[in-house]
Motif scaffolding. Structure first.
Motif, PDB file in Angstrom:
ATOM      1  N   ASP A 121       2.354  -8.590  -8.225  1.00 36.65           N
ATOM      2  CA  ASP A 121       3.744  -8.952  -7.941  1.00 36.65           C
ATOM      3  C   ASP A 121       3.971  -9.121  -6.447  1.00 36.65           C
ATOM      4  O   ASP A 121       4.636 -10.060  -6.001  1.00 36.65           O
ATOM      5  N   ASN A 122       3.399  -8.223  -5.663  1.00 32.82           N
ATOM      6  CA  ASN A 122       3.651  -8.210  -4.224  1.00 32.82           C
ATOM      7  C   ASN A 122       2.898  -9.294  -3.462  1.00 32.82           C
ATOM      8  O   ASN A 122       3.388  -9.823  -2.463  1.00 32.82           O
ATOM      9  N   THR A 123       1.693  -9.602  -3.908  1.00 31.32           N
ATOM     10  CA  THR A 123       0.859 -10.563  -3.173  1.00 31.32           C
ATOM     11  C   THR A 123       0.910 -11.969  -3.750  1.00 31.32           C
ATOM     12  O   THR A 123       0.563 -12.930  -3.065  1.00 31.32           O
ATOM     13  N   GLU A 124       1.318 -12.077  -5.026  1.00 33.84           N
ATOM     14  CA  GLU A 124       1.329 -13.340  -5.751  1.00 33.84           C
ATOM     15  C   GLU A 124      -0.063 -13.972  -5.826  1.00 33.84           C
ATOM     16  O   GLU A 124      -0.202 -15.187  -5.946  1.00 33.84           O
ATOM     17  N   LYS A 125      -1.088 -13.145  -5.759  1.00 32.19           N
ATOM     18  CA  LYS A 125      -2.459 -13.612  -5.943  1.00 32.19           C
ATOM     19  C   LYS A 125      -2.796 -13.576  -7.434  1.00 32.19           C
ATOM     20  O   LYS A 125      -2.287 -12.749  -8.188  1.00 32.19           O
ATOM     21  N   GLY A 126      -3.713 -14.453  -7.857  1.00 32.16           N
ATOM     22  CA  GLY A 126      -4.043 -14.557  -9.267  1.00 32.16           C
ATOM     23  C   GLY A 126      -5.172 -13.673  -9.725  1.00 32.16           C
ATOM     24  O   GLY A 126      -5.381 -13.495 -10.926  1.00 32.16           O
ATOM     25  N   ILE A 127      -5.926 -13.121  -8.767  1.00 34.59           N
ATOM     26  CA  ILE A 127      -7.043 -12.238  -9.091  1.00 34.59           C
ATOM     27  C   ILE A 127      -6.927 -10.998  -8.200  1.00 34.59           C
ATOM     28  O   ILE A 127      -6.946 -11.108  -6.977  1.00 34.59           O
ATOM     29  N   ILE A 128      -6.787  -9.832  -8.824  1.00 29.24           N
ATOM     30  CA  ILE A 128      -6.662  -8.577  -8.070  1.00 29.24           C
ATOM     31  C   ILE A 128      -7.827  -7.675  -8.463  1.00 29.24           C
ATOM     32  O   ILE A 128      -8.053  -7.426  -9.654  1.00 29.24           O
ATOM     33  N   ILE A 129      -8.551  -7.192  -7.444  1.00 29.48           N
ATOM     34  CA  ILE A 129      -9.737  -6.369  -7.697  1.00 29.48           C
ATOM     35  C   ILE A 129      -9.576  -5.034  -6.977  1.00 29.48           C
ATOM     36  O   ILE A 129      -9.331  -5.009  -5.769  1.00 29.48           O
ATOM     37  N   PRO A 130      -9.732  -3.916  -7.688  1.00 30.80           N
ATOM     38  CA  PRO A 130      -9.658  -2.628  -6.998  1.00 30.80           C
ATOM     39  C   PRO A 130     -10.943  -2.382  -6.205  1.00 30.80           C
ATOM     40  O   PRO A 130     -12.028  -2.803  -6.613  1.00 30.80           O
ATOM     41  N   ALA A 131     -10.804  -1.723  -5.075  1.00 30.28           N
ATOM     42  CA  ALA A 131     -11.970  -1.430  -4.235  1.00 30.28           C
ATOM     43  C   ALA A 131     -11.869  -0.013  -3.697  1.00 30.28           C
ATOM     44  O   ALA A 131     -10.774   0.510  -3.463  1.00 30.28           O
ATOM     45  N   PHE A 132     -13.018   0.591  -3.498  1.00 38.05           N
ATOM     46  CA  PHE A 132     -13.084   1.915  -2.877  1.00 38.05           C
ATOM     47  C   PHE A 132     -14.137   1.845  -1.778  1.00 38.05           C
ATOM     48  O   PHE A 132     -15.275   1.453  -2.027  1.00 38.05           O
ATOM     49  N   SER A 133     -13.718   2.176  -0.572  1.00 38.98           N
ATOM     50  CA  SER A 133     -14.603   2.099   0.604  1.00 38.98           C
ATOM     51  C   SER A 133     -15.248   0.724   0.729  1.00 38.98           C
ATOM     52  O   SER A 133     -16.429   0.587   1.062  1.00 38.98           O
ATOM     53  N   GLY A 134     -14.463  -0.310   0.432  1.00 39.45           N
ATOM     54  CA  GLY A 134     -14.936  -1.681   0.607  1.00 39.45           C
ATOM     55  C   GLY A 134     -15.787  -2.221  -0.523  1.00 39.45           C
ATOM     56  O   GLY A 134     -16.214  -3.378  -0.479  1.00 39.45           O
ATOM     57  N   ASP A 169      -7.525 -16.952  -3.691  1.00 42.06           N
ATOM     58  CA  ASP A 169      -6.536 -16.411  -4.626  1.00 42.06           C
ATOM     59  C   ASP A 169      -6.905 -14.988  -5.058  1.00 42.06           C
ATOM     60  O   ASP A 169      -6.390 -14.481  -6.049  1.00 42.06           O
ATOM     61  N   VAL A 170      -7.815 -14.365  -4.299  1.00 37.16           N
ATOM     62  CA  VAL A 170      -8.271 -13.005  -4.593  1.00 37.16           C
ATOM     63  C   VAL A 170      -7.646 -12.017  -3.618  1.00 37.16           C
ATOM     64  O   VAL A 170      -7.622 -12.247  -2.411  1.00 37.16           O
ATOM     65  N   PHE A 171      -7.137 -10.912  -4.165  1.00 42.88           N
ATOM     66  CA  PHE A 171      -6.672  -9.803  -3.328  1.00 42.88           C
ATOM     67  C   PHE A 171      -7.495  -8.574  -3.667  1.00 42.88           C
ATOM     68  O   PHE A 171      -7.548  -8.155  -4.821  1.00 42.88           O
ATOM     69  N   GLU A 172      -8.144  -8.035  -2.671  1.00 42.17           N
ATOM     70  CA  GLU A 172      -8.949  -6.830  -2.837  1.00 42.17           C
ATOM     71  C   GLU A 172      -8.065  -5.622  -2.537  1.00 42.17           C
ATOM     72  O   GLU A 172      -7.670  -5.404  -1.398  1.00 42.17           O
ATOM     73  N   MET A 173      -7.754  -4.860  -3.565  1.00 35.52           N
ATOM     74  CA  MET A 173      -6.821  -3.740  -3.430  1.00 35.52           C
ATOM     75  C   MET A 173      -7.571  -2.437  -3.183  1.00 35.52           C
ATOM     76  O   MET A 173      -8.195  -1.880  -4.085  1.00 35.52           O
ATOM     77  N   GLU A 174      -7.546  -1.982  -1.973  1.00 39.68           N
ATOM     78  CA  GLU A 174      -8.190  -0.713  -1.640  1.00 39.68           C
ATOM     79  C   GLU A 174      -7.390   0.427  -2.260  1.00 39.68           C
ATOM     80  O   GLU A 174      -6.161   0.494  -2.122  1.00 39.68           O
TER      81      GLU A 174
END
Length: 198
Positions: A121-134, A169-174
């Motif tokens: 919702d916040n980024t309006e990106k179509g692909i969101i991937i969770p990440a830990f320490s990169g 269109d990717v947001f990497e969510m730390e």
């Protein structure tokens, strides 16, 4: 939530390294797959597709729930991408996105998929991937506009091909959840998760 989000649980694998169907193993007060289903249903308000394959009847009986949509991937031995495609094909037209859960990640904290939806919702990106320490993990949020692209991916590369092609269109969510990097493949993995969450 700006779009209708469904969960797709990938639960078709043979569990070769475990030498038994790992999804049916006890995980605290339930089973591995039972805990994954609970986490997914909490995140997307019961709109869940479970993709079955190996031991499909046993897995289905374990999580029998009228609110779940079950589909059997007859090509599950060709790899995970075939199950992803089956899952997307089972979504209703009203679905705007899907969250892909691995059936062998019962340790995923419930806040992670909720944060993924918020990030979309916040980024309006179509692909969101969770990440830990990169490092990237699961579950992964993908809008249904990519359904056709997913069907045409190289099975040897899988979803990484989608993320490379549409990297803008990717947001990497730390997130503060190392669990997103871990799944349960071996007896050692299983004992680690059981002991970790005592």
């Amino acid at each position: 939530m700006k779009t209708a989000v469904w969960a797709i649980i990938l639960a078709a694998g043979k569990s070769t390294r475990m030498q038994k169907q790992k999804l049916l193993l006890p995980y605290h007060s339930e089973t591995i797959i039972g805990k994954v289903v609970k986490t997914a249903m909490h995140a997307v308000n019961h709109d869940v597709v479970v993709v079955l394959g190996s031991h499909s009847e046993e897995v289905r009986r374990q999580i029998n729930n009228p609110k779940l949509t079950f589909i059997v991937n007859s090509n599950y031995e060709t790899g995970m991408l075939s199950s992803v495609i089956c899952g997307f094909n089972a979504l209703p037209e009203s679905a705007g996105a899907a969250m892909l859960f691995l059936g062998d990640q019962p340790q995923i904290p419930e806040f992670v998929p909720l944060q993924l939806i918020a990030a979309s919702d916040n980024t309006e990106k179509g692909i969101i991937i969770p990440a830990f320490s990169g490092k990237r993990g699961h579950p992964v949020f993908i809008e249904t506009k990519y359904k056709q692209e997913i069907e045409n991916l190289n099975p040897a590369i899988g979803l990484k091909g989608l993320m490379e092609k549409f990297s803008n269109d990717v947001f990497e969510m730390e997130c503060q959840a190392p669990e997103v990097l871990r799944d349960i493949d071996t007896p050692g993995d299983y004992q680690y998760e059981i002991n970790k969450n005592k």
